[in-house]
Motif scaffolding. Structure first.
Motif, PDB file in Angstrom:
ATOM      1  N   GLY A 115       0.754  -1.249  -0.026  1.00  0.00           N
ATOM      2  CA  GLY A 115       0.017   0.051   0.065  1.00  0.00           C
ATOM      3  C   GLY A 115       0.664   1.239   0.040  1.00  0.00           C
ATOM      4  N   ALA A 116       1.710   1.194   0.923  1.00  0.00           N
ATOM      5  CA  ALA A 116       2.940   2.365   1.033  1.00  0.00           C
ATOM      6  C   ALA A 116       3.515   2.317  -0.524  1.00  0.00           C
ATOM      7  CB  ALA A 116       3.796   2.078   1.950  1.00  0.00           C
ATOM      8  N   GLU A 117       4.086   1.257  -1.128  1.00  0.00           N
ATOM      9  CA  GLU A 117       4.926   1.293  -2.186  1.00  0.00           C
ATOM     10  C   GLU A 117       3.823   1.958  -3.409  1.00  0.00           C
ATOM     11  OE1 GLU A 117       5.553  -2.765  -2.738  1.00  0.00           O
ATOM     12  OE2 GLU A 117       7.439  -2.704  -1.646  1.00  0.00           O
ATOM     13  N   HIS A 118       2.754   1.599  -3.446  1.00  0.00           N
ATOM     14  CA  HIS A 118       1.650   2.111  -4.454  1.00  0.00           C
ATOM     15  C   HIS A 118       1.893   3.639  -4.187  1.00  0.00           C
ATOM     16  CE1 HIS A 118      -2.857   3.038  -5.586  1.00  0.00           C
ATOM     17  NE2 HIS A 118      -2.084   3.076  -6.764  1.00  0.00           N
ATOM     18  N   LEU A 119       1.648   4.220  -3.235  1.00  0.00           N
ATOM     19  CA  LEU A 119       1.535   5.592  -2.910  1.00  0.00           C
ATOM     20  C   LEU A 119       2.752   6.212  -3.059  1.00  0.00           C
ATOM     21  CD1 LEU A 119      -0.485   5.597   0.436  1.00  0.00           C
ATOM     22  CD2 LEU A 119      -1.416   5.850  -1.752  1.00  0.00           C
ATOM     23  N   ILE A 120       3.747   5.941  -2.826  1.00  0.00           N
ATOM     24  CA  ILE A 120       5.070   6.611  -3.280  1.00  0.00           C
ATOM     25  C   ILE A 120       5.455   6.543  -4.574  1.00  0.00           C
ATOM     26  CG2 ILE A 120       6.707   4.568  -2.667  1.00  0.00           C
ATOM     27  CD1 ILE A 120       7.249   8.375  -1.462  1.00  0.00           C
ATOM     28  N   SER A 121       4.952   5.373  -5.267  1.00  0.00           N
ATOM     29  CA  SER A 121       5.352   5.227  -6.668  1.00  0.00           C
ATOM     30  C   SER A 121       4.359   6.339  -7.465  1.00  0.00           C
ATOM     31  CB  SER A 121       5.133   3.755  -7.167  1.00  0.00           C
ATOM     32  OG  SER A 121       5.835   2.973  -6.524  1.00  0.00           O
ATOM     33  N   GLN A 122       3.174   6.208  -6.984  1.00  0.00           N
ATOM     34  CA  GLN A 122       2.352   7.351  -7.810  1.00  0.00           C
ATOM     35  C   GLN A 122       2.624   8.566  -7.622  1.00  0.00           C
ATOM     36  OE1 GLN A 122      -0.389   6.396  -9.974  1.00  0.00           O
ATOM     37  NE2 GLN A 122       0.494   4.286  -9.661  1.00  0.00           N
ATOM     38  N   ALA A 123       3.155   9.023  -6.296  1.00  0.00           N
ATOM     39  CA  ALA A 123       3.315  10.232  -6.403  1.00  0.00           C
ATOM     40  C   ALA A 123       4.729  10.824  -6.796  1.00  0.00           C
ATOM     41  CB  ALA A 123       3.649  10.544  -4.430  1.00  0.00           C
ATOM     42  N   VAL A 124       5.537   9.977  -6.885  1.00  0.00           N
ATOM     43  CA  VAL A 124       7.004  10.788  -7.582  1.00  0.00           C
ATOM     44  C   VAL A 124       7.189  10.035  -8.743  1.00  0.00           C
ATOM     45  CG1 VAL A 124       7.655  11.402  -5.089  1.00  0.00           C
ATOM     46  CG2 VAL A 124       8.458   9.168  -6.237  1.00  0.00           C
ATOM     47  N   ILE A 125       6.719   8.946  -9.334  1.00  0.00           N
ATOM     48  CA  ILE A 125       7.126   8.345 -10.615  1.00  0.00           C
ATOM     49  C   ILE A 125       6.374   8.823 -12.090  1.00  0.00           C
ATOM     50  CG2 ILE A 125       7.550   6.349 -11.912  1.00  0.00           C
ATOM     51  CD1 ILE A 125       8.201   4.917  -9.268  1.00  0.00           C
ATOM     52  N   LYS A 126       6.849   9.315 -13.005  1.00  0.00           N
ATOM     53  CA  LYS A 126       6.431   9.907 -13.994  1.00  0.00           C
ATOM     54  C   LYS A 126       6.665   8.716 -15.146  1.00  0.00           C
ATOM     55  CE  LYS A 126       8.087  14.008 -14.414  1.00  0.00           C
ATOM     56  NZ  LYS A 126       8.939  14.138 -12.961  1.00  0.00           N
ATOM     57  N   ASP A 286       8.051  18.385   2.832  1.00  0.00           N
ATOM     58  CA  ASP A 286       6.694  18.750   3.034  1.00  0.00           C
ATOM     59  C   ASP A 286       5.845  18.486   2.027  1.00  0.00           C
ATOM     60  OD1 ASP A 286       7.266  19.551   5.433  1.00  0.00           O
ATOM     61  OD2 ASP A 286       7.808  21.693   5.014  1.00  0.00           O
ATOM     62  N   ALA A 287       6.395  18.795   0.549  1.00  0.00           N
ATOM     63  CA  ALA A 287       5.553  19.008  -0.603  1.00  0.00           C
ATOM     64  C   ALA A 287       5.305  17.338  -0.911  1.00  0.00           C
ATOM     65  CB  ALA A 287       6.230  19.540  -1.643  1.00  0.00           C
ATOM     66  N   ILE A 288       5.950  16.377  -0.793  1.00  0.00           N
ATOM     67  CA  ILE A 288       5.869  15.031  -1.081  1.00  0.00           C
ATOM     68  C   ILE A 288       4.814  14.571  -0.009  1.00  0.00           C
ATOM     69  CG2 ILE A 288       6.757  12.787  -1.267  1.00  0.00           C
ATOM     70  CD1 ILE A 288       9.193  13.957  -2.498  1.00  0.00           C
ATOM     71  N   PHE A 289       5.047  14.913   1.127  1.00  0.00           N
ATOM     72  CA  PHE A 289       3.901  14.550   2.244  1.00  0.00           C
ATOM     73  C   PHE A 289       2.618  15.009   1.763  1.00  0.00           C
ATOM     74  CE2 PHE A 289       1.837  15.265   6.305  1.00  0.00           C
ATOM     75  CZ  PHE A 289       1.629  13.865   6.378  1.00  0.00           C
ATOM     76  N   GLU A 290       2.455  16.228   1.391  1.00  0.00           N
ATOM     77  CA  GLU A 290       1.284  16.761   1.054  1.00  0.00           C
ATOM     78  C   GLU A 290       0.471  15.806   0.092  1.00  0.00           C
ATOM     79  OE1 GLU A 290      -0.025  19.844   2.218  1.00  0.00           O
ATOM     80  OE2 GLU A 290      -1.840  20.025   0.968  1.00  0.00           O
ATOM     81  N   GLU A 291       1.295  15.600  -0.916  1.00  0.00           N
ATOM     82  CA  GLU A 291       0.704  14.813  -2.068  1.00  0.00           C
ATOM     83  C   GLU A 291       0.010  13.423  -1.477  1.00  0.00           C
ATOM     84  OE1 GLU A 291       0.063  15.359  -5.224  1.00  0.00           O
ATOM     85  OE2 GLU A 291      -0.150  13.552  -6.194  1.00  0.00           O
ATOM     86  N   LEU A 292       1.364  12.904  -0.902  1.00  0.00           N
ATOM     87  CA  LEU A 292       0.748  11.554  -0.076  1.00  0.00           C
ATOM     88  C   LEU A 292      -0.300  11.469   0.678  1.00  0.00           C
ATOM     89  CD1 LEU A 292       4.533  10.380   0.856  1.00  0.00           C
ATOM     90  CD2 LEU A 292       3.029   9.407  -1.207  1.00  0.00           C
TER      91      LEU A 292
END
Ligand code: F0G
Length: 473
Positions: A115-126, A286-292
């Motif tokens: 679940g965490a892998e999904h979120l971090i991947s969606q948030a920062v990988i293009k 902070d910005a990545i956290f906001e997205e996550l």
């Protein structure tokens, strides 16, 4: 003739014995079904140990994930569950535990690691991005690919050699990483994906020196460094044991120093953190956290529960604290080593040095007559189950899946069968039974013929694939 004085295991090995830093308060009966019944169960399961019913399993070494025993304190913690939809006090306890022991500023609960892998991947990988890492892990790589990224293995070569005795076979090869950065450009690398210990390499550790060098290199190129912290407490044990300057430092201190070199982490709390379900994601930015924090409400749940109940977050907060105890980690890895020493004494081919969470049988050397496309590690898992009811897991060609661009099998150099030890669950006698079963399978190795895959799911095929035996024994 005088009677020979029986020696303890420790005396036989030339050292003092150790014992687990706990005693057993509650037991769960085990049963073992007949060999005939095991044969039927295996056939029904398509020769895939993931498809067996646990009632048909005697000693379950499928995984160390979610299979640990909780402590009396954790069970008591369940009674303190605050099941408020928002702002549960157990979330704040969990947040405090992650901040204290792992050191990251922002924390989100997730239902488990992927679940965490999904979120971090969606948030920062293009789409079109590249993600270098120290060997792939199945779910981690899949989420990186589903987000449009391409994974690149930049682990040291020694990791692919089961007989190489280097102390830190989880290290990144910095020259390989530099070459990739030159080739694709730092702007196409959203983060470097670092895991300690490295599951698919045999639970091999990463050194502090490597993490430090990696921090320096990634900072120089402006690339983030994210950590898969799933077994980082166990990784800290190896640093304490093997890396100069760390012998007198505690597991907690080493863990914190390591995490402080990284920008964030995802966690399958079902391993190191001693709970049966749960995970978390933590970052400093902070910005990545906001997205996550926004994404978590789409896929998991509100940012103060993220797929976990209040009581589960409480057990996790307590588990985090227990998981960094030096006595706990020493006994946990000591038990894995005990099994490894028995098998080594009997010349059974295993990945050396023995890692943190499991013994990995080297199926290529176990069954040199079975070609990799006939699934030697899967075959070995099936044979072990037939012999004794011990359940293990394939970590070879079936787990590696197919190359997304060519559609062909990926053929990893490591073709392994994993005997994964749950934390605080089995005794030394169970380890003896397991070792004897492996020995029996080894003695009968010439009879094994291999398997054919007859059903293959699209994603993470090893979980649900079905097989049939090749030829008669
Ligand atoms: N990262 C690593 C290194 C893992 O070993 C796992 C799970 C995950 C991430 C994903 O976490 O299962 O909570 O979603 N490994 C298990 C195993 C399944 O048996 O090795 P999850």
């Amino acid at each position: 003739m005088p009677h020979e004085i029986p020696q303890t295991m420790g005396q036989q090995l030339g050292r003092r014995s150790w014992a687990e830093p706990w005693k057993i308060k509650m037991v769960e009966p085990l049963r073992v079904i007949s060999r005939e019944a095991r044969g039927r169960a295996l056939e029904e399961a398509g020769y895939n140990t993931f498809l067996l019913r646990s009632d048909d399993v005697y000693i379950d070494l499928l995984t160390d994930s979610g299979t640990s025993a909780m402590s009396d304190r954790q069970w008591a913690g369940l009674m303190l569950g605050d099941e408020s939809y928002a702002g549960s006090r157990n979330f704040y306890h969990l947040e405090e535990a992650v901040r204290t022991y792992y050191g990251y500023r922002h924390v989100l609960p997730t239902h488990q690691g992927r679940g965490a892998e999904h979120l971090i991947s969606q948030a920062v990988i293009k789409p079109g991005d590249h993600i270098p890492g120290n060997m792939y892990f199945t779910t981690t790589r899949l989420h990186q690919e589903l987000a449009g990224g391409t994974f690149h293995d930049v682990i040291v070569d020694a990791a692919h050699d089961p007989q190489d005795l280097s102390p830190f076979k989880g290290d990144m090869d910095l020259a390989k990483l530099e070459r990739l950065i030159e080739e694709v450009g730092a702007e196409r690398i959203p983060y470097v994906s670092l895991a300690g210990t490295v599951n698919m390499a045999g639970g091999q550790p990463v050194s502090m020196a490597n993490a430090r060098a990696l921090r320096e290199l990634t900072t120089r190129h402006g690339i983030r460094l994210f950590l898969d912290a799933t077994r980082m407490a166990e990784n800290a044990f190896f640093i304490q044991e093997r890396e100069p300057g760390y012998a007198d430092r505690t597991i907690a201190e080493i863990l914190r120093e390591f995490c402080d070199l990284t920008d964030g982490a995802w966690m399958s709390a079902k391993k190191d953190n001693l709970v049966n379900i749960g995970g978390w994601l933590a970052v400093n930015d902070d910005a990545i956290f906001e997205e996550l924090r926004n994404l978590v409400v789409v896929y998991e749940g509100l940012h103060t529960y993220g797929g976990m109940s209040g009581r589960d977050m409480e057990a996790l907060a307590i588990g985090i604290e227990e998981s960094v105890s030096d006595d706990h980690i020493r006994a946990r890895i000591g038990q894995v080593r005990y099994l490894g020493e028995l098998l080594t004494d009997w010349d059974v081919p295993i990945v050396q040095p023995v890692g943190g969470h499991a013994i990995f049988l080297d199926a290529k050397r176990f069954y040199p007559h079975i070609p990799q496309d006939a699934f030697p590690a899967q075959t070995l898992a099936a044979e072990l189950y037939l012999d004794s009811g011990v359940r293990s897991m394939e970590r070879g060609i079936a787990s590696a899946g197919r190359d997304p661009s060519t559609g062909d099998h990926m053929r990893p150099r490591l073709e392994l069968t994993r005997l994964t030890i749950p934390r605080r669950v089995y005794t030394q006698a169970h380890m003896d039974v397991v070792a004897e079963s492996v020995k029996a399978a080894y003695d009968a190795r010439h009879r094994a013929r291999g398997l054919a895959m007859v059903y293959e799911p699209k994603y993470l095929r090893f979980f649900q694939a079905r097989f049939e035996p090749l030829g008669a024994a």
